[in-house]
Structure formats: structure tokens, C-alpha cells
Scaffold this active site. Structure first.
Site, PDB file in Angstrom:
ATOM      1  N   LYS A 125       0.843  -1.210   0.000  1.00 45.76           N
ATOM      2  CA  LYS A 125       0.000   0.000   0.000  1.00 45.76           C
ATOM      3  C   LYS A 125       0.871   1.251   0.000  1.00 45.76           C
ATOM      4  O   LYS A 125       0.609   2.207  -0.734  1.00 45.76           O
ATOM      5  CB  LYS A 125      -0.924  -0.009   1.225  1.00 45.76           C
ATOM      6  CG  LYS A 125      -2.052  -1.020   1.109  1.00 45.76           C
ATOM      7  CD  LYS A 125      -2.665  -1.361   2.451  1.00 45.76           C
ATOM      8  CE  LYS A 125      -3.631  -2.542   2.291  1.00 45.76           C
ATOM      9  NZ  LYS A 125      -4.041  -3.132   3.568  1.00 45.76           N
ATOM     10  N   GLN A 142      -5.201  -2.103   9.586  1.00 45.83           N
ATOM     11  CA  GLN A 142      -5.030  -3.428   8.993  1.00 45.83           C
ATOM     12  C   GLN A 142      -5.665  -4.488   9.891  1.00 45.83           C
ATOM     13  O   GLN A 142      -5.416  -4.522  11.094  1.00 45.83           O
ATOM     14  CB  GLN A 142      -3.528  -3.708   8.791  1.00 45.83           C
ATOM     15  CG  GLN A 142      -3.223  -5.018   8.119  1.00 45.83           C
ATOM     16  CD  GLN A 142      -3.723  -5.105   6.688  1.00 45.83           C
ATOM     17  OE1 GLN A 142      -3.636  -4.133   5.939  1.00 45.83           O
ATOM     18  NE2 GLN A 142      -4.271  -6.230   6.307  1.00 45.83           N
ATOM     19  N   ASP A 145     -11.352   1.960   3.799  1.00 45.38           N
ATOM     20  CA  ASP A 145     -11.721   0.544   3.727  1.00 45.38           C
ATOM     21  C   ASP A 145     -13.229   0.362   3.538  1.00 45.38           C
ATOM     22  O   ASP A 145     -13.684  -0.735   3.205  1.00 45.38           O
ATOM     23  CB  ASP A 145     -11.326  -0.176   5.027  1.00 45.38           C
ATOM     24  CG  ASP A 145      -9.998  -0.917   4.916  1.00 45.38           C
ATOM     25  OD1 ASP A 145      -9.694  -1.419   3.822  1.00 45.38           O
ATOM     26  OD2 ASP A 145      -9.299  -0.997   5.947  1.00 45.38           O
TER      27      ASP A 145
HETATM   28  N1  GUN Z   1      -7.269  -7.613   5.919  1.00 50.09           N
HETATM   29  C1  GUN Z   1      -7.639  -8.370   4.857  1.00 50.09           C
HETATM   30  N2  GUN Z   1      -8.244  -7.599   3.934  1.00 50.09           N
HETATM   31  C2  GUN Z   1      -8.263  -6.347   4.416  1.00 50.09           C
HETATM   32  C3  GUN Z   1      -8.743  -5.105   3.907  1.00 50.09           C
HETATM   33  O1  GUN Z   1      -9.301  -5.008   2.817  1.00 50.09           O
HETATM   34  N3  GUN Z   1      -8.557  -4.026   4.699  1.00 50.09           N
HETATM   35  C4  GUN Z   1      -7.955  -4.111   5.911  1.00 50.09           C
HETATM   36  N4  GUN Z   1      -7.829  -2.998   6.631  1.00 50.09           N
HETATM   37  N5  GUN Z   1      -7.495  -5.233   6.422  1.00 50.09           N
HETATM   38  C5  GUN Z   1      -7.642  -6.344   5.660  1.00 50.09           C
END
Ligand code: GUN
Length: 276
Positions: free
Chosen positions: A55, A99, A122
Site C-alpha cells: 500500500k 489493517q 476501507d
Molecule cells: N485484511 C484483509 N483484507 C483487508 C482489507 O481489505 N482491509 C484491511 N484494513 N485489512 C484487511
């Protein structure tokens, strides 16, 4: 059809989305606006490290700023909430991503509620979940939003067609089903307790495999000519590929789309916060 024609190329569509975001970011730069994404990583889960690293790298490639906040695995709820509050209040921060999964001592739902919905790139805050449900989407979860972009850009019709989503997670399955519904598909959601899963999935003209369980989907689950989107855990095998008309590869299918949509959400948040 050759194998190349049958591949639903997530990498190519993701590259196109990233290029569009980069062009829009360059336009914003002329107004001295540089979108910024802040990721919060609690504990040192290796897979999460990889996601967060990519990211940050992609943000930089597209001309955006990013910060990663690393907290120890033993972080308390009040400490994580204090960080989220600080990022909410920081006018420089456009997007906040916590996350997941979080360590067990932390209340994930309470943290997701704490993120400012305007910075919730998200799309996990109950406000954004509700707006999506009402078909007034603001920030949408990145993986299903990326799959919708893929289907649209690859010319896969949805209106009136039978779509089956295997998986009911808040991150993928549930928002995926809602987005397909809003695209006028007839949608069925299956999960671990579905009886005779194969009988249901064989009805699918568009099959989204998002259960997070390896090898749940086999050839007996796929109708001849179906479009199959594999959300990563499945590695739907060669035998299924032989029956499907279009299929996403792993890797190079859905993964790159998720990150591209995160960048698109960060750009959208940066613009919306400034009424641009
Ligand atoms: N863990 C697995 N997929 C995601 C996601 O799309 N966003 C976040 N923040 N954590 C994740």
C-alpha cells in the site's frame, strides 16, 4: 477460446485504475493538494506487513503520501483509539486504514466505528456500510469494489443474471452481494452451512469464490461457461478453469485490484473532504 482470452486480467484492469488515479492526483497537485493515506499495523503479522508495504509503495508510485503507524502486538484498546483519534483530527490525513485482523485483546468493531467515516478508505464504518446497503455508496470496501470494476471493464453483463457469492464476510462476501444486487443481478449468498453447495453454485452464471477456505470450490461447483472470480484463497484449479468461460488467475486476479481501489478511495476521500 484461447487461455489468454479467457483470463479475467485483474492486473491489467488494476494498472488502468492506477493510471487514472495517478492522472487525477497530478491534477490535484496543481492545486497543492497531495492525498495522504495512513495505515495502522498492530503487531508484526508477516502477511499484514506485506499488504501494508505494498500500500505504501503504490501510494508513492501514484504521487500520494503515506505513513505507516506500527504498534506493538500488546497495544491496548485505549492506545489504539488514541491513535485513530489523532489521525481523525489531523487535517493532513485523508485516508485511514487499520489493517485487519487485529490482535485478540482489541475490539475490532469499536475501532472501525471510531474511524472518521469521511476517512474510512476501507469502507468498514457502519455509516459507509449502511450507505452502500441503501445504494447511496460513499467509500466502498476495496475488494468487492475492485471486482465490480473488473466485471464492468471486461464487459461481463450482470443485469438479470444469476450471481452466487460463496462467503459472507464483512470485508468481501456481504458487500459483494450488495454490489451485485445493485447491478441488477439475482444474487445468492452461500457459506459454510449451505446444504449441497455444488447444486447452488452450479446455478451461477457469475461465481464469486470468497469463502477464505482453500479447495472449497471444485469442478463439480462450476457450470459450463460460468464467469469465475477467485478471491485469492481458493486457487481454483485447472479442472475448474477448463469449464469456466472467463476466470481470474491467482496471483494477478483480485489482489492488485484491491490495492488499486484503495488508492481510488484515498483520492475520492481527499477530494470529498475539500469539496472538490
Ligand atoms: N485484511 C484483509 N483484507 C483487508 C482489507 O481489505 N482491509 C484491511 N484494513 N485489512 C484487511
Amino acid at each position: 477460446m484461447s487461455d489468454d482470452q479467457r483470463i479475467l486480467d485483474g492486473s491489467r484492469v488494476a494498472a488502468a485504475i492506477r493510471a487514472e488515479v495517478a492522472a487525477a492526483v497530478a491534477e490535484l497537485a496543481a492545486r497543492a493538494v497531495v492525498p495522504r493515506l495512513d495505515a495502522v499495523l498492530v503487531g508484526g503479522d508477516p502477511a499484514s506487513e506485506v499488504y501494508v508495504g505494498s500500500k505504501a509503495r503504490t501510494s508513492a508510485e501514484l504521487g500520494m503520501r503515506s505513513e505507516t503507524h506500527r504498534l506493538p502486538a500488546a497495544t491496548r484498546q485505549d492506545e489504539l483509539e488514541a491513535l485513530v483519534d489523532r489521525l481523525n483530527a489531523d487535517p493532513e490525513v485523508d485516508g485511514i486504514l487499520v489493517q485487519l485482523p487485529l490482535p485478540r485483546q482489541l475490539d475490532t468493531a469499536a475501532i472501525l466505528r471510531r474511524v472518521d467515516p469521511a476517512k474510512d478508505v476501507d469502507g468498514f464504518h457502519p455509516m459507509n456500510v449502511g450507505l452502500l446497503q441503501q445504494n447511496r455508496p460513499a467509500l466502498r470496501p476495496c475488494t468487492p469494489a475492485g471486482i465490480m470494476e473488473l466485471l464492468e471493464r471486461e464487459g461481463i453483463a450482470l443485469a438479470g443474471r444469476r450471481a452466487v457469492v460463496v462467503g459472507r464476510s464483512d470485508i468481501v462476501g456481504k458487500p459483494m452481494a450488495v454490489m451485485l444486487l445493485h447491478a441488477h443481478a439475482t444474487v445468492t449468498i452461500c457459506h459454510s452451512r449451505t446444504r449441497d453447495l455444488a447444486a447452488v453454485t452450479r446455478e451461477a452464471e457469475v461465481l464469486i469464490a470468497a469463502a477464505g477456505v482453500c479447495a472449497l470450490i471444485g469442478p463439480e461447483h462450476v457450470a459450463e461457461g460460468a464467469v469465475v472470480v477467485d478471491v485469492g484463497m481458493h486457487r481454483v484449479g485447472d479442472r475448474e478453469t477448463a469449464k469456466a468461460s472467463r476466470i481470474t488467475p491467482v496471483p494477478g486476479g483480485v489482489g492488485p485490484l484491491t490495492i488499486a481501489m484503495l488508492m481510488a478511495n484515498t483520492l475520492a476521500a481527499a477530494k470529498a473532504r475539500r469539496d472538490l
